[in-house]
Design an enzyme around this catalytic site. Structure first.
Site, PDB file in Angstrom:
ATOM      1  N   LYS A  50      30.850  17.881  13.035  1.00  0.00           N
ATOM      2  CA  LYS A  50      32.244  18.328  13.182  1.00  0.00           C
ATOM      3  C   LYS A  50      33.198  17.126  13.083  1.00  0.00           C
ATOM      4  O   LYS A  50      34.405  17.286  12.997  1.00  0.00           O
ATOM      5  CB  LYS A  50      32.408  19.080  14.496  1.00  0.00           C
ATOM      6  N   HIS A 101      23.895  32.032  11.556  1.00  0.00           N
ATOM      7  CA  HIS A 101      25.099  31.274  11.912  1.00  0.00           C
ATOM      8  C   HIS A 101      24.960  29.777  11.705  1.00  0.00           C
ATOM      9  O   HIS A 101      25.850  29.022  12.104  1.00  0.00           O
ATOM     10  CB  HIS A 101      25.437  31.470  13.396  1.00  0.00           C
ATOM     11  N   LYS A 144      41.975  30.964  14.793  1.00  0.00           N
ATOM     12  CA  LYS A 144      42.838  31.131  15.976  1.00  0.00           C
ATOM     13  C   LYS A 144      44.066  30.233  15.869  1.00  0.00           C
ATOM     14  O   LYS A 144      45.187  30.626  16.171  1.00  0.00           O
ATOM     15  CB  LYS A 144      42.044  30.797  17.247  1.00  0.00           C
ATOM     16  N   LYS A 189      36.398  21.866  19.962  1.00  0.00           N
ATOM     17  CA  LYS A 189      35.180  22.515  19.518  1.00  0.00           C
ATOM     18  C   LYS A 189      34.001  21.806  20.159  1.00  0.00           C
ATOM     19  O   LYS A 189      34.171  20.690  20.683  1.00  0.00           O
ATOM     20  CB  LYS A 189      35.051  22.510  18.001  1.00  0.00           C
ATOM     21  N   ARG A 190      32.846  22.369  20.103  1.00  0.00           N
ATOM     22  CA  ARG A 190      31.651  21.723  20.618  1.00  0.00           C
ATOM     23  C   ARG A 190      31.538  20.350  19.961  1.00  0.00           C
ATOM     24  O   ARG A 190      31.810  20.195  18.765  1.00  0.00           O
ATOM     25  CB  ARG A 190      30.450  22.596  20.279  1.00  0.00           C
ATOM     26  N   THR A 207      35.645  29.414  13.826  1.00  0.00           N
ATOM     27  CA  THR A 207      36.525  30.517  14.222  1.00  0.00           C
ATOM     28  C   THR A 207      37.784  29.951  14.873  1.00  0.00           C
ATOM     29  O   THR A 207      38.846  30.550  14.839  1.00  0.00           O
ATOM     30  CB  THR A 207      35.818  31.456  15.235  1.00  0.00           C
TER      31      THR A 207
HETATM   32  C1  26W Z   1      20.471  26.682  21.978  1.00  0.00           C
HETATM   33  C2  26W Z   1      20.090  27.065  20.650  1.00  0.00           C
HETATM   34  C3  26W Z   1      21.202  27.437  19.745  1.00  0.00           C
HETATM   35  C4  26W Z   1      21.065  27.170  18.390  1.00  0.00           C
HETATM   36  C5  26W Z   1      22.067  27.544  17.485  1.00  0.00           C
HETATM   37  C6  26W Z   1      22.359  28.086  20.223  1.00  0.00           C
HETATM   38  C7  26W Z   1      23.366  28.471  19.325  1.00  0.00           C
HETATM   39  C8  26W Z   1      23.175  28.235  17.972  1.00  0.00           C
HETATM   40  C9  26W Z   1      24.220  28.731  17.031  1.00  0.00           C
HETATM   41  C10 26W Z   1      23.613  29.139  15.719  1.00  0.00           C
HETATM   42  C11 26W Z   1      25.199  27.610  16.816  1.00  0.00           C
HETATM   43  C12 26W Z   1      26.561  28.214  16.604  1.00  0.00           C
HETATM   44  O1  26W Z   1      27.253  28.531  17.550  1.00  0.00           O
HETATM   45  N1  26W Z   1      26.934  28.384  15.324  1.00  0.00           N
HETATM   46  C13 26W Z   1      28.334  28.661  15.047  1.00  0.00           C
HETATM   47  O2  26W Z   1      28.483  30.089  14.877  1.00  0.00           O
HETATM   48  C14 26W Z   1      29.865  30.395  14.682  1.00  0.00           C
HETATM   49  C15 26W Z   1      29.998  31.919  14.639  1.00  0.00           C
HETATM   50  O3  26W Z   1      29.433  32.416  13.459  1.00  0.00           O
HETATM   51  C16 26W Z   1      30.407  29.741  13.408  1.00  0.00           C
HETATM   52  O4  26W Z   1      31.805  30.008  13.291  1.00  0.00           O
HETATM   53  C17 26W Z   1      30.189  28.223  13.445  1.00  0.00           C
HETATM   54  O5  26W Z   1      30.522  27.655  12.197  1.00  0.00           O
HETATM   55  C18 26W Z   1      28.715  27.938  13.751  1.00  0.00           C
HETATM   56  O6  26W Z   1      28.514  26.531  13.948  1.00  0.00           O
END
Ligand code: 26W
Length: 731
Positions: A471, A284, A580, A465-466, A576
């Site tokens: 972003k 991801h 939406k 978004k985060r 995503t």
């Molecule tokens: C705390 C460590 C950590 C590291 C990376 C937690 C979560 C992540 C994820 C890989 C970050 C994330 O949420 N990625 C997002 O995943 C979504 C679902 O596929 C995508 O739509 C987003 O583009 C992507 O940033």
């Protein structure tokens, strides 16, 4: 590791086809269904996109009757609660368990011991792991109801418990109190807090321990369930598929091999083959800081047996695929690369949008892709139309049913029938009314919840978004300043007037992420000035409701006219929110990044406000020395904006508040805010132009919505079932 489940009462009632009945009955009892739904905690058991996607997928698998268990951790504290103090983000503990979780069913019979640390002894030529500490994983189940209620799946969240049967009395009596009681401390920590940073890791040992705890309990549970119906584990790949949500559970490969070899006596190679047949890995993110690596020292300390297995897997990969270039392997620079471990232990690796999968192939795993051709594929993300249209936007959902009939909820391609009504004034009138209702609902909620008042007769321009620099919320707020300056310079815009805009921001920044928190503060500082400026306040408003979560998204998204999807191309794996918003009739201003590319292809380039450098141009531009300064000097508008920030226009009490942000803009600008600013500005002018023609805007809005069928999470899950899991629905 993350499930952003949101509230479940209304979602379950809708999927059981009982929502309106429930509301009626409660009315009869003098109770408000809406008030009741607001009473449920919105558990923030995830950082953002990855955790929310997992939840949409759980609901789609239940809807498609694909039998599945979602495995996660029952964090006592999810992602922190965000509040603002003079515009600055304040983090306080999330407390979703303060009230009894009504959807939680404990399963004491499903609990497993999980070991940590210690050493590996050689007993008659066989490696035996002697963990130093052990905790017990206990299961907490939540039902996930499929639409139509024909099938329900289980979300199983593990909590860590120190229990007497694992208490090392012998050691305790030997006086080694700490060793004997360290499993209490360890257990308490393991399911206590969700990691807040969605790009870098703090407290590595705890994070790795959490990941192993989740993975070991889940794999043990899967084997136990398999062995209740089967005796022969060699059939495991035919009956079980495990999909790893990024590399957070990537220790699953070594763990399954460990169980098959150490507990079930399989030869290593057989165990590795069975494991590869079972595992799939979804990537991801390409952010280097989010690609998990654990130092060999840490692995040795926490998971010595798994380190041995990883080393053995590394040499096996060479046996299978032949010699390989130096520096390529599961262990590099003294660290285990979990992405590579996931790759070699999975039979399928997928990215989450077409562009992202190309970049995974080209940039992340170029060598492994060549050595194992055909293993990488794409499964573009999707979102559930039940929560994100039927639940969140009931007036529009009702109009869809009135227009195209029943059934679109589980066959989203039927939205395309809406296009037949593009010249039907009655339909367009009704369609416009649903947007107006959504705005009214939002403004009422903002007023009730945050005492924020915004006009409804404006273009609702939303970016939720985060918070992350890639972003580019910064580009959005800088453009907002430019708009404010232009209105002040020419209040009636040369006679044609200004399109009134309400800019809404939402999202949390990791507590440790200083640059992102500066941007949050800038947004709030700009809001303070702009919203109180008598010249501009009726033409431009900036709003940042704190503590963005699933419930807030359900109110913001239906009200949006414009969806801001403006990431630096090549950095958003998919997105995503973009889906939406479009599903609710918003138009998108965006870059050719992640799923924006595919959304634009589906809705038509003419119905998408495109701007900015492409992923390849971004790489090239970054190579140009002084690109930031050059871009700023080329843009009068941007220079005026940065000048205003530098003069303390938005921070009168501290002119130096944004020195670091400005310094980064002029001398670094890794995310190319300056280079894309003028192109973004031009796109925003085009947005105004189209908005001045309500019929044209509405036409594009209907087309955006009618062509979003592909982005249902049902389509994504059908692809996972066919291309990765080889699974058929049970009903
Ligand atoms: C705390 C460590 C950590 C590291 C990376 C937690 C979560 C992540 C994820 C890989 C970050 C994330 O949420 N990625 C997002 O995943 C979504 C679902 O596929 C995508 O739509 C987003 O583009 C992507 O940033």
């Amino acid at each position: 590791m993350e499930f952003l489940i949101g509230r479940l009462l209304e979602d379950a009632a809708i999927n059981l086809g009982l929502r309106d009945v429930v509301e009626e009955v409660l009315d009869g009892l003098g109770l408000s269904f809406t008030a009741l739904t607001e009473d449920e905690p919105d558990a923030a058991l995830g950082n953002g996109g990855l955790g929310r996607l997992a939840t949409c997928y759980m609901e789609s698998m239940a809807t498609l009757a694909c039998p599945a268990v979602g495995y996660g951790l029952r964090y006592e504290h999810g992602l922190f609660r965000q509040s603002f103090d003079h515009g600055r983000q304040i983090e306080t503990p999330e407390d979703w368990l303060a009230t009894e979780a009504p959807w939680n069913f404990t399963r004491p019979e499903s609990s497993y011991g999980v070991g940590f640390g210690g050493s590996v002894e050689d007993v008659e030529g066989r490696p035996v792991w002697r963990p130093r500490a052990r905790v017990r994983a206990t299961a907490h189940d939540t039902p996930v109801v499929g639409y139509g209620g024909k099938w329900a799946n289980t979300l199983r969240l593990w909590a860590a418990m120190p229990t007497a049967d694992l208490f090392d009395l012998e050691r305790f009596n030997a006086g080694d109190i700490v060793a004997a009681s360290n499993h209490e401390a360890l257990a308490r920590a393991l399911s206590r807090v969700l990691y807040p940073s969605d790009s870098t890791e703090e407290g590595k040992e705890l994070r790795l321990s959490q990941e192993y705890f989740l993975t070991s309990a889940s794999v043990q549970d899967i084997l136990r369930r398999y062995l209740t119906d089967h005796t022969d584990l060699t059939g495991l790949p035919d009956r079980v598929a495990i999909q790893m949500n990024d590399t957070h559970p990537a220790i699953a490969g070594p763990e399954l091999i460990r169980l098959l070899v150490d507990d079930h006596g399989f030869a290593f190679d057989t165990a590795a083959d069975l494991t590869t047949g079972v595992l799939g890995y979804t990537n991801h993110t390409l952010l280097p800081e989010a690609l998990e690596r654990w130092s060999v020292g840490l692995m040795q300390k926490v998971l010595p047996r798994h380190l041995q297995i990883i080393e053995r897997l590394d040499s096996r990969e060479i046996e299978i695929a032949g010699p390989r270039p130096d520096g390529v392997g599961l262990i590099g620079d003294g660290a285990v690369k979990m992405g590579d471990v996931a790759f070699v232990t999975s039979h399928r690796i997928n990215g989450v949008s077409a562009l992202h999968t190309e970049l995974v192939q080209r940039d992340l795993f170029p060598v492994l892709d060549r050595r194992h051709p055909g293993r990488i594929l794409n499964v573009t993300n999707g979102v559930t139309p039940r929560r994100w249209l039927k639940l969140a936007n009931r007036p529009l959902a009702r109009l869809v049913t009135d227009t195209v009939g029943e059934g679109w909820e589980t066959d989203l391609d039927r939205l395309s029938d809406l296009e037949r009504h593009l010249d039907d004034p009655g339909f367009l009138e009704a369609f416009g009314e649903t947007k107006h209702l959504a705005k009214q609902r939002l403004t009422q909620w903002l007023d009730d919840r945050f005492d924020i008042s915004v006009p409804t007769g404006a273009l609702y321009d939303i970016q939720v978004k985060r918070q992350h620099e890639y972003k580019r919320q910064l580009m959005n707020i800088l453009w907002t300043i430019a708009r404010w300056q232009r209105i002040r310079r020419d209040p009636d815009n040369g006679g044609q007037g200004w399109v009134p805009r309400v800019k809404i921001f939402g999202g949390k920044a990791a507590a440790s992420y200083r640059a992102a928190k500066d941007i949050i503060r800038l947004i709030n500082d700009v809001a303070e000035v702009v919203n109180n400026d008598p010249v501009t306040r009726d033409l431009l408003r900036v709003v940042y409701p704190p503590n963005y979560d699933v419930s807030m998204a359900e109110k913001l998204i239906p009200a949006a006219d414009l969806s801001e999807q403006i990431s630096t191309a090549g950095m958003e794996a998919s997105g995503t929110g973009n889906m939406k918003f479009a599903l609710n009739g918003a138009l998108t201003v965006g870059t050719l990044d992640g799923a924006n590319v595919e959304i634009r292809d589906h809705v038509g380039a003419e119905n998408f406000f495109l701007f900015g450098l492409t992923a390849d141009e971004v790489v090239e531009r970054r190579g140009v020395p002084g690109h930031a300064r050059a871009a700023i000097e080329d843009s009068q508008a941007l220079r005026d904006v940065l000048q205003a920030v530098a003069e303390g226009t938005f921070s009168p009490d501290d002119h130096h508040r944004y020195d670091s942000l400005l310094d980064n803009m002029w001398n670094n600008d890794w995310f190319l805010v300056a280079s894309d600013f003028d192109s973004y500005d031009a796109a925003q002018s085009e947005v105004d132009r189209v908005y001045r023609d309500p019929a044209l805007w509405q036409r594009r809005s209907v087309i955006n919505m009618s062509r979003m069928g592909y982005f249902s999470s049902d389509r994504s899950i059908r692809e996972y079932m066919a291309k990765i899991w080889d699974v058929l629905p049970v009903v």
